[in-house]
Scaffold this active site. Structure first.
Site, PDB file in Angstrom:
ATOM      1  NE  ARG A  36      -8.995   2.480  10.123  1.00  0.00           N
ATOM      2  CZ  ARG A  36      -7.933   2.068   9.356  1.00  0.00           C
ATOM      3  NH1 ARG A  36      -7.329   2.574   8.432  1.00  0.00           N
ATOM      4  NH2 ARG A  36      -7.295   0.941  10.166  1.00  0.00           N
ATOM      5  CG  HIS A  61      -5.689  -2.146   0.009  1.00  0.00           C
ATOM      6  ND1 HIS A  61      -4.691  -2.058  -0.973  1.00  0.00           N
ATOM      7  CD2 HIS A  61      -5.339  -1.573   1.000  1.00  0.00           C
ATOM      8  CE1 HIS A  61      -3.734  -1.399  -0.457  1.00  0.00           C
ATOM      9  NE2 HIS A  61      -4.140  -1.002   0.688  1.00  0.00           N
ATOM     10  CG  ASP A  62      -6.733  -4.199   4.919  1.00  0.00           C
ATOM     11  OD1 ASP A  62      -5.830  -3.306   4.766  1.00  0.00           O
ATOM     12  OD2 ASP A  62      -7.458  -3.906   5.880  1.00  0.00           O
ATOM     13  CB  SER A  99      -0.948   0.137   1.340  1.00  0.00           C
ATOM     14  OG  SER A  99      -2.010   0.687   1.216  1.00  0.00           O
ATOM     15  CG  ASP A 151      -6.246  -3.463  -4.005  1.00  0.00           C
ATOM     16  OD1 ASP A 151      -6.698  -2.277  -3.458  1.00  0.00           O
ATOM     17  OD2 ASP A 151      -4.877  -3.492  -3.436  1.00  0.00           O
TER      18      ASP A 151
HETATM   19  C1  LIG Z   1       0.996  -2.657   7.188  1.00  0.00           C
HETATM   20  C2  LIG Z   1       0.335  -1.623   8.150  1.00  0.00           C
HETATM   21  O1  LIG Z   1       0.862  -1.130   8.817  1.00  0.00           O
HETATM   22  S1  LIG Z   1      -1.342  -1.909   8.720  1.00  0.00           S
HETATM   23  C3  LIG Z   1      -1.980  -0.422   9.394  1.00  0.00           C
HETATM   24  C4  LIG Z   1      -2.352  -0.780  10.841  1.00  0.00           C
HETATM   25  N1  LIG Z   1      -2.287  -1.940  11.255  1.00  0.00           N
HETATM   26  C5  LIG Z   1      -3.360  -2.626  11.780  1.00  0.00           C
HETATM   27  O2  LIG Z   1      -4.235  -1.989  11.903  1.00  0.00           O
HETATM   28  C6  LIG Z   1      -2.961  -3.987  12.300  1.00  0.00           C
HETATM   29  C7  LIG Z   1      -3.069  -4.712  11.131  1.00  0.00           C
HETATM   30  N2  LIG Z   1      -4.128  -5.203  11.362  1.00  0.00           N
HETATM   31  C8  LIG Z   1      -5.309  -5.103  10.466  1.00  0.00           C
HETATM   32  O3  LIG Z   1      -5.272  -4.310   9.533  1.00  0.00           O
HETATM   33  C9  LIG Z   1      -6.626  -6.083  10.538  1.00  0.00           C
HETATM   34  O4  LIG Z   1      -6.476  -6.240  12.036  1.00  0.00           O
HETATM   35  C10 LIG Z   1      -6.339  -7.293   9.937  1.00  0.00           C
HETATM   36  C11 LIG Z   1      -6.244  -7.090   8.512  1.00  0.00           C
HETATM   37  C12 LIG Z   1      -4.813  -7.868  10.169  1.00  0.00           C
HETATM   38  C13 LIG Z   1      -7.155  -8.398  10.358  1.00  0.00           C
HETATM   39  O5  LIG Z   1      -8.509  -7.842   9.816  1.00  0.00           O
HETATM   40  P1  LIG Z   1      -9.832  -8.610  10.456  1.00  0.00           P
HETATM   41  O6  LIG Z   1      -9.607  -9.914  11.126  1.00  0.00           O
HETATM   42  O7  LIG Z   1     -11.028  -8.443   9.674  1.00  0.00           O
HETATM   43  O8  LIG Z   1     -10.138  -7.517  11.807  1.00  0.00           O
HETATM   44  P2  LIG Z   1     -10.602  -6.252  11.830  1.00  0.00           P
HETATM   45  O9  LIG Z   1      -9.422  -5.401  12.451  1.00  0.00           O
HETATM   46  O10 LIG Z   1     -11.004  -5.736  10.713  1.00  0.00           O
HETATM   47  O11 LIG Z   1     -11.583  -6.215  13.066  1.00  0.00           O
HETATM   48  C14 LIG Z   1     -11.644  -6.883  14.353  1.00  0.00           C
HETATM   49  C15 LIG Z   1     -12.147  -5.956  15.281  1.00  0.00           C
HETATM   50  O12 LIG Z   1     -13.360  -5.527  15.148  1.00  0.00           O
HETATM   51  C16 LIG Z   1     -14.144  -5.596  16.162  1.00  0.00           C
HETATM   52  N3  LIG Z   1     -15.263  -6.122  15.633  1.00  0.00           N
HETATM   53  C17 LIG Z   1     -15.719  -7.096  14.940  1.00  0.00           C
HETATM   54  N4  LIG Z   1     -17.046  -7.106  14.651  1.00  0.00           N
HETATM   55  C18 LIG Z   1     -17.602  -6.008  15.306  1.00  0.00           C
HETATM   56  C19 LIG Z   1     -18.963  -5.660  15.363  1.00  0.00           C
HETATM   57  N5  LIG Z   1     -19.919  -6.265  14.618  1.00  0.00           N
HETATM   58  N6  LIG Z   1     -19.063  -4.500  16.148  1.00  0.00           N
HETATM   59  C20 LIG Z   1     -18.184  -3.960  16.384  1.00  0.00           C
HETATM   60  N7  LIG Z   1     -16.869  -4.365  16.475  1.00  0.00           N
HETATM   61  C21 LIG Z   1     -16.488  -5.396  15.863  1.00  0.00           C
HETATM   62  C22 LIG Z   1     -13.488  -6.945  16.897  1.00  0.00           C
HETATM   63  O13 LIG Z   1     -13.801  -6.947  18.287  1.00  0.00           O
HETATM   64  C23 LIG Z   1     -11.999  -6.600  16.702  1.00  0.00           C
HETATM   65  O14 LIG Z   1     -11.843  -5.525  17.600  1.00  0.00           O
HETATM   66  P3  LIG Z   1     -10.196  -5.313  18.053  1.00  0.00           P
HETATM   67  O15 LIG Z   1      -9.346  -4.831  16.796  1.00  0.00           O
HETATM   68  O16 LIG Z   1     -10.284  -4.356  19.161  1.00  0.00           O
HETATM   69  O17 LIG Z   1      -9.522  -6.850  18.453  1.00  0.00           O
HETATM   70  N1  LIG Z   2      -5.315  -1.443   6.883  1.00  0.00           N
HETATM   71  C1  LIG Z   2      -4.354  -0.523   6.016  1.00  0.00           C
HETATM   72  C2  LIG Z   2      -4.895   0.130   4.936  1.00  0.00           C
HETATM   73  C3  LIG Z   2      -4.207   0.975   4.044  1.00  0.00           C
HETATM   74  O1  LIG Z   2      -3.174  -0.026   3.500  1.00  0.00           O
HETATM   75  C4  LIG Z   2      -3.900   0.814   7.166  1.00  0.00           C
HETATM   76  O2  LIG Z   2      -4.737   0.926   7.787  1.00  0.00           O
HETATM   77  O3  LIG Z   2      -2.955   1.190   6.743  1.00  0.00           O
END
Ligand SMILES: CC(=O)SCCNC(=O)CCNC(=O)[C@H](O)C(C)(C)COP(=O)(O)OP(=O)(O)OC[C@H]1O[C@@H](n2cnc3c(N)ncnc32)[C@H](O)[C@@H]1OP(=O)(O)O
Ligand SMILES: N[C@@H](CCO)C(=O)O
Length: 339
Positions: A203, A309-310, A135, A280
């Site tokens: 967001r 994309h993710d 990204s 994506d």
């Molecule tokens: C390359 C980078 O730098 S990434 C940029 C930022 N980094 C991050 O955000 C860490 C990387 N992680 C992610 O991007 C994601 O967590 C992923 C892609 C790894 C995994 O995606 P997913 O399994 O879909 O998890 P996602 O983060 O979307 O959602 C889960 C969260 O939503 C919450 N959630 C799920 N369903 C619901 C709902 N119905 N209502 C409210 N909250 C909910 C969960 O409780 C969980 O909470 P938490 O994050 O506090 O544990």
């Molecule tokens: N999940 C990624 C998406 C943008 O690549 C982020 O929050 O940075």
């Protein structure tokens, strides 16, 4: 937090940024070949993290993993303009003694890369086995390969395209408008404790583009919690979560830098592996294929995923082997030359 100072940096805009620092994570033997890891928009330098708090690429980088820290060292900077310890809108402007906030200058992806090159040299790293990122991190990876082909053996660019397409710019526009039109934004001089609703909405719009309709429909299936749909609650949560951990001025700086990324005219001398992910919306493979086909040393792979994309943050079993093979190919080519 570990930081490295790089002194002043002249930006593409001509502006001078003084006393620049980048925060970083460095993992592995510091005498091993170095791999530079580039994070995405809201990521940070903790790609590997700790056992208690694994980083966002702990599934990819580590002993015996695709990016094997028994073989390589991995270094990740918090991006210039970021809000996790690198010089950005939250930093003190040495000229005023006050935080930059809204006065932080606009940046380009190239500015970020030039800062990292200086930081690597300050750390005594004068060559990279690879640069890898997804990204915004993929944009930096491509810019690295364009600017400094002699500094790296291979570039591995994930979930990215040679320029940011209009669909991406469109969603960035929605995000920027949502933030800047929040009455509490105050032209970027919002109270530090204020959580901007406009930022949460930005967001939410972003999250919709980071995933796919397949993922949302499969995951939520129109289920409800009380009056509202689960997907609404999910997006509200994601908005609140980011607003609690990220600085809106920094987010604006990074979105605007993404909009201007463009290496379409470049011919990369460096070896390149590019991976695109199905669904994506922001960086579709269709934008990448023709460009890769015209590059002399580039290879392209497509990964099927409902994450869209993710995809570069999850399901490592689907694509990490391509990264590992590219690194191994580079190591083999190098040992052949040295033999
Ligand atoms: C390359 C980078 O730098 S990434 C940029 C930022 N980094 C991050 O955000 C860490 C990387 N992680 C992610 O991007 C994601 O967590 C992923 C892609 C790894 C995994 O995606 P997913 O399994 O879909 O998890 P996602 O983060 O979307 O959602 C889960 C969260 O939503 C919450 N959630 C799920 N369903 C619901 C709902 N119905 N209502 C409210 N909250 C909910 C969960 O409780 C969980 O909470 P938490 O994050 O506090 O544990
Ligand atoms: N999940 C990624 C998406 C943008 O690549 C982020 O929050 O940075």
């Amino acid at each position: 937090m570990t930081t490295v100072s790089i002194g002043q940096l002249k930006l593409e805009s001509g502006q001078l940024l003084r006393e620049v620092e980048l925060a970083y994570e460095r993992v592995g033997d510091s005498s091993a070949p170095a791999i530079l890891v580039c994070h995405a928009l809201t990521g940070d330098q903790y790609a590997v993290g700790t056992a208690d708090q694994p980083g966002w690429w702990a599934g990819l980088i580590g002993p015996g993993k695709a990016v094997d820290t028994g073989q390589f060292q991995a270094i990740t900077f918090n991006v210039l303009g970021g809000c996790n310890g690198s010089t950005g809108p939250l930093s003190i402007n040495p000229e005023t003694g006050e935080p930059y906030r809204a006065s932080f200058p606009e940046l380009t992806i190239r500015d970020m890369v030039r800062a990292e090159r200086k930081a690597l040299e300050a750390l005594g790293i004068n060559h990279l086995a690879a640069v890898i990122g997804g990204s915004l991190g993929g944009m930096k990876t491509l810019e690295w390969a364009k600017l400094y082909p002699e500094f790296l053996d291979t570039a591995i660019a994930l979930a990215v395209t040679p320029y940011y397409g209009d669909y991406g710019v469109a969603f960035n526009h929605i995000g920027i408008q949502a933030i800047e039109n929040d009455p509490e934004f105050q032209s970027g001089n919002y109270h530090p404790e204020t959580r901007l609703k406009g930022f949460e909405i930005a967001r939410m719009a972003g999250m919709v583009t980071y995933r796919s309709s397949q993922l949302f429909n499969g995951r939520f299936g129109r289920s409800r919690c009380g009056e509202e749909f689960e997907v609404q609650s999910y997006l509200d949560y994601q908005g609140r979560k980011l607003a609690g951990r990220f600085d809106p001025n920094s987010y604006l700086i990074l979105l605007k830098a993404m909009n201007t990324h463009d290496v379409e005219e470049a011919e990369l001398a460096a070896e390149l592996l590019s991976i695109s992910y199905s669904h994506d919306l922001l960086y579709p493979g269709e934008l990448m294929i023709p460009w890769v086909e015209n590059q002399p040393n580039a290879k392209w792979e497509k990964i099927e995923t409902d994450f869209g994309h993710d995809g570069f943050l999850v399901e490592f079993e689907k694509w990490a082997h391509h990264v590992q093979a590219q690194l191994q190919k580079t190591v083999n080519a190098k040992s052949h030359v040295l033999a």
